[in-house]
Design a protein around this motif. Structure first.
Motif, PDB file in Angstrom:
ATOM      1  N   SER A  86       0.603  -1.018  -0.102  1.00 30.26           N
ATOM      2  CA  SER A  86       0.073  -0.045   0.014  1.00 30.26           C
ATOM      3  C   SER A  86       0.926   1.004  -0.128  1.00 30.26           C
ATOM      4  O   SER A  86       1.912   1.297   0.539  1.00 30.26           O
ATOM      5  CB  SER A  86      -0.659   0.182   1.338  1.00 30.26           C
ATOM      6  N   GLN A  88       0.147   5.414   1.144  1.00 33.95           N
ATOM      7  CA  GLN A  88      -1.373   6.527   1.259  1.00 33.95           C
ATOM      8  C   GLN A  88      -0.562   8.048   1.353  1.00 33.95           C
ATOM      9  O   GLN A  88       0.569   8.135   1.720  1.00 33.95           O
ATOM     10  CB  GLN A  88      -1.517   5.913   2.728  1.00 33.95           C
ATOM     11  N   ILE A 102      -5.618   5.528  -0.642  1.00 38.42           N
ATOM     12  CA  ILE A 102      -4.773   4.793  -0.785  1.00 38.42           C
ATOM     13  C   ILE A 102      -4.650   4.226  -1.976  1.00 38.42           C
ATOM     14  O   ILE A 102      -6.263   4.031  -2.523  1.00 38.42           O
ATOM     15  CB  ILE A 102      -5.079   3.618   0.689  1.00 38.42           C
ATOM     16  N   SER A 104      -3.148   0.585  -3.136  1.00 37.44           N
ATOM     17  CA  SER A 104      -3.204  -0.951  -2.968  1.00 37.44           C
ATOM     18  C   SER A 104      -3.188  -1.969  -3.465  1.00 37.44           C
ATOM     19  O   SER A 104      -3.902  -2.069  -5.102  1.00 37.44           O
ATOM     20  CB  SER A 104      -4.387  -1.671  -1.362  1.00 37.44           C
ATOM     21  N   GLN A 194     -11.671  -0.619   4.519  1.00 36.08           N
ATOM     22  CA  GLN A 194     -10.541  -0.927   5.624  1.00 36.08           C
ATOM     23  C   GLN A 194     -10.829  -0.231   6.818  1.00 36.08           C
ATOM     24  O   GLN A 194     -11.222   1.394   6.960  1.00 36.08           O
ATOM     25  CB  GLN A 194      -8.805  -0.364   4.940  1.00 36.08           C
ATOM     26  N   GLN A 218      -6.073  -3.313   3.530  1.00 35.60           N
ATOM     27  CA  GLN A 218      -5.445  -3.341   3.347  1.00 35.60           C
ATOM     28  C   GLN A 218      -4.419  -5.213   4.731  1.00 35.60           C
ATOM     29  O   GLN A 218      -3.381  -4.832   4.527  1.00 35.60           O
ATOM     30  CB  GLN A 218      -5.012  -2.153   3.947  1.00 35.60           C
ATOM     31  N   GLN A 222      -1.041  -4.489   9.689  1.00 32.87           N
ATOM     32  CA  GLN A 222      -0.281  -4.073   8.537  1.00 32.87           C
ATOM     33  C   GLN A 222       0.975  -3.598   9.635  1.00 32.87           C
ATOM     34  O   GLN A 222       1.074  -2.672  10.623  1.00 32.87           O
ATOM     35  CB  GLN A 222      -1.183  -2.785   7.851  1.00 32.87           C
TER      36      GLN A 222
END
Length: 229
Positions: A86, A88, A102, A104, A194, A218, A222
């Motif tokens: 990802s 962001q 975001i 991904s 998410q 995501q 994470q």
């Protein structure tokens, strides 16, 4: 006159204090992270399982092998899934609120294998899925100082699935697409999301490492690095 001077001095001190706080408060944030697992992993498993469940009987009767292998009703699948990568970007719109977006990416793949009477398996069909996800997001800071921060995050958008499937060499379908079309039917767009219930970041003012726990595209867990400026 003296009162006016004192008030003027106090006003100047307040302005200097606010300016110093504004300089300490970064506006933009870029982060890179990896996460796992995601709903995409479940998606390809369901797709190939559906193909096996509905078409396995017809497939066994339809398969022609170069070695004329005697196949039975044993079947299994091998799956390989990458983590979600990802990127962001966030912008601070209020002292405790950041908004942004975001991007991904994730890849999943699977093989359908059939076994013969001797317990040997051969790959019959292969599937590969590429998932591209774009989501606007909001990040709320519960607490934040020069070195640490606690936060929560929510995001929602779309996931574009680009799927491909083919029969392995030496195998073919009596009806073209009998299995491969079923596997590729997952192609298209889907709702993506998410929800990171809790996130913790630590480091310096401009560079921090972070960990998030939640669920979505995501990942359930994470980890990553953020750059603030």
């Amino acid at each position: 006159m003296k009162k006016i001077q004192i008030l003027s001095l106090m006003t100047l001190m307040l302005l200097m204090g606010n300016t110093a706080m504004a300089q300490e408060e970064t506006k933009s944030e870029i982060s890179v992270s990896i996460g796992d697992p995601t709903p995409n992993v479940k998606g390809i498993g369901e797709g190939i399982a559906e193909a096996i469940g509905d078409g396995i009987g017809k497939l066994i009767g339809a398969i022609i092998t170069m070695g004329q292998v005697d196949l039975n009703d044993k079947s299994k699948k091998e799956e390989n899934n990458s983590i979600a990568y990802s990127l962001q970007y966030l912008y601070r719109v209020a002292p405790n609120v950041k908004v942004g977006g975001i991007f991904s990416y994730q890849n999943t793949s699977a093989k359908l294998l059939l076994g013969d009477t001797n317990g040997n398996y051969q790959a019959v069909a292969k599937a590969s899925n590429n998932y591209f996800t774009v989501m606007p997001t909001v990040k709320g800071m519960w607490s934040e100082n020069k070195n640490t921060g606690f936060y929560s995050k929510v995001a929602a958008g779309i996931c574009i699935a680009n799927n491909s499937a083919k029969m392995c060499e030496g195998f073919k379908e009596t009806t073209p697409g009998e299995v491969t079309d079923r596997i590729k039917s997952d192609k298209g767009t889907r709702f993506a999301y998410q929800i990171s219930v809790i996130g913790f970041e630590a480091g310096y003012r401009n560079i921090r490492g972070f960990i998030e726990l939640g669920y979505g595209f995501q990942g359930l867990a994470q980890i990553g690095t953020s750059f603030k400026f």
